[in-house]
Design a protein around this motif. Structure first.
Motif, PDB file in Angstrom:
ATOM      1  N   ALA A  58       0.828  -1.201   0.000  1.00 46.77           N
ATOM      2  CA  ALA A  58       0.000   0.000   0.000  1.00 46.77           C
ATOM      3  C   ALA A  58       0.865   1.254   0.000  1.00 46.77           C
ATOM      4  N   ARG A  59       0.387   2.289  -0.677  1.00 50.24           N
ATOM      5  CA  ARG A  59       1.079   3.579  -0.735  1.00 50.24           C
ATOM      6  C   ARG A  59       0.193   4.656  -0.126  1.00 50.24           C
ATOM      7  N   LYS A  60       0.812   5.619   0.515  1.00 51.68           N
ATOM      8  CA  LYS A  60       0.056   6.758   1.015  1.00 51.68           C
ATOM      9  C   LYS A  60      -0.316   7.637  -0.175  1.00 51.68           C
ATOM     10  N   THR A  61      -1.591   7.943  -0.275  1.00 47.40           N
ATOM     11  CA  THR A  61      -2.087   8.667  -1.444  1.00 47.40           C
ATOM     12  C   THR A  61      -2.792   9.957  -1.053  1.00 47.40           C
ATOM     13  N   PHE A  62      -2.828  10.868  -2.015  1.00 50.30           N
ATOM     14  CA  PHE A  62      -3.579  12.125  -1.902  1.00 50.30           C
ATOM     15  C   PHE A  62      -4.382  12.266  -3.184  1.00 50.30           C
ATOM     16  N   ILE A  63      -5.618  12.752  -3.083  1.00 43.76           N
ATOM     17  CA  ILE A  63      -6.445  12.958  -4.270  1.00 43.76           C
ATOM     18  C   ILE A  63      -6.644  14.450  -4.490  1.00 43.76           C
ATOM     19  N   SER A  64      -6.280  14.912  -5.682  1.00 42.66           N
ATOM     20  CA  SER A  64      -6.465  16.303  -6.075  1.00 42.66           C
ATOM     21  C   SER A  64      -7.659  16.360  -7.021  1.00 42.66           C
ATOM     22  N   TYR A  65      -8.630  17.218  -6.732  1.00 39.98           N
ATOM     23  CA  TYR A  65      -9.869  17.207  -7.524  1.00 39.98           C
ATOM     24  C   TYR A  65     -10.610  18.521  -7.357  1.00 39.98           C
ATOM     25  N   LYS A  66     -11.521  18.805  -8.284  1.00 39.01           N
ATOM     26  CA  LYS A  66     -12.382  19.978  -8.181  1.00 39.01           C
ATOM     27  C   LYS A  66     -13.604  19.601  -7.359  1.00 39.01           C
ATOM     28  N   TYR A  67     -13.734  20.224  -6.227  1.00 40.74           N
ATOM     29  CA  TYR A  67     -14.739  19.831  -5.234  1.00 40.74           C
ATOM     30  C   TYR A  67     -16.149  19.823  -5.820  1.00 40.74           C
ATOM     31  N   SER A  68     -16.499  20.855  -6.588  1.00 40.59           N
ATOM     32  CA  SER A  68     -17.890  21.004  -7.019  1.00 40.59           C
ATOM     33  C   SER A  68     -18.337  19.984  -8.054  1.00 40.59           C
ATOM     34  N   GLU A  69     -17.390  19.285  -8.719  1.00 39.75           N
ATOM     35  CA  GLU A  69     -17.829  18.327  -9.732  1.00 39.75           C
ATOM     36  C   GLU A  69     -17.232  16.935  -9.580  1.00 39.75           C
ATOM     37  N   ALA A  70     -16.294  16.754  -8.671  1.00 42.41           N
ATOM     38  CA  ALA A  70     -15.618  15.450  -8.615  1.00 42.41           C
ATOM     39  C   ALA A  70     -15.646  14.801  -7.234  1.00 42.41           C
ATOM     40  N   THR A  71     -16.444  15.328  -6.316  1.00 47.06           N
ATOM     41  CA  THR A  71     -16.496  14.757  -4.969  1.00 47.06           C
ATOM     42  C   THR A  71     -17.002  13.317  -4.994  1.00 47.06           C
ATOM     43  N   GLU A  72     -17.993  13.051  -5.830  1.00 48.14           N
ATOM     44  CA  GLU A  72     -18.546  11.685  -5.907  1.00 48.14           C
ATOM     45  C   GLU A  72     -17.487  10.697  -6.394  1.00 48.14           C
TER      46      GLU A  72
END
Length: 202
Positions: A2-16
């Motif tokens: 397992a790797r420690k991960t971070f998710i970068s995304y546009k909150y208003s359209e990619a939260t789901e």
């Protein structure tokens, strides 16, 4: 592993989709260092405060997952998060490594042609194009940057989708079916950065 991960995304359209990715990580989701639906709302905080929080999240990770969505470039943070992920940051006696980065392309209007239409080349091979107008420069400059390039077809000059670019673009459904495959691929590239001409600034 397992790797420690971070998710970068546009909150208003990619939260789901962010939530689907965290769920798809299964037991490995405990290594996820980014926001969740339970995270506090930072929208009323200062830029410096938000940056400090994001730096703390990203610093300890080794792979950054970037959700590529139609209006991603309207975000104030994604390109900065990619830039920070690529840099080697020193804190006390420890220096962070360059994160591996994988782009997860959101399905939009039932498919992916909004970003990646397919064409048939004169030799019969299918090539997937990329509409760069949807991408930040720091993503564009870290694609097709393998050095030297290894072509899967010498005529088409096509490269392998996983090794030909430091930032690979993976369809949402493919990533969700096997996230570990693409996370490990990104991690392996981060340990072999000499094989790529990296752009570390947005």
């Amino acid at each position: 592993m397992a790797r420690k991960t971070f998710i970068s995304y546009k909150y208003s359209e990619a939260t789901e989709l962010r939530d689907k990715i965290v769920e798809a990580l299964g037991d490995d989701s405990k290594y996820y260092q980014g926001e969740t639906s339970e995270s506090p709302d930072l929208s009323d905080r200062t830029t410096d405060y938000i940056k400090a929080q994001l730096k703390d999240m990203i610093y300890s990770t080794s792979v950054t997952i970037v959700i590529i969505s139609p209006n991603m470039k309207e975000s104030n943070w994604i390109d900065w998060e990619i830039e920070f992920s690529l840099k080697q940051i020193k804190r006390s006696e420890r220096r962070s490594g360059t994160n591996g980065i994988v782009g997860v392309v959101m399905k939009h209007n039932g498919g992916y042609s909004w970003l990646r239409p397919s064409i048939e080349n004169s030799d019969g091979h299918i090539a997937v194009l990329t509409k760069n107008e949807y991408l930040y420069d720091i993503i564009i400059k870290n694609r097709f940057n393998q050095e030297p390039p290894e072509y899967t077809c010498d005529v088409c000059k096509n490269v392998d989708m996983l090794t030909g670019s430091y930032i690979s673009l993976i369809k949402e459904e493919d990533f969700l079916n096997n996230p570990n495959k693409y996370i490990e691929n990104a991690y392996e590239k981060s340990k072999n950065t000499d094989n790529y001409t990296l752009c570390r600034q947005k």
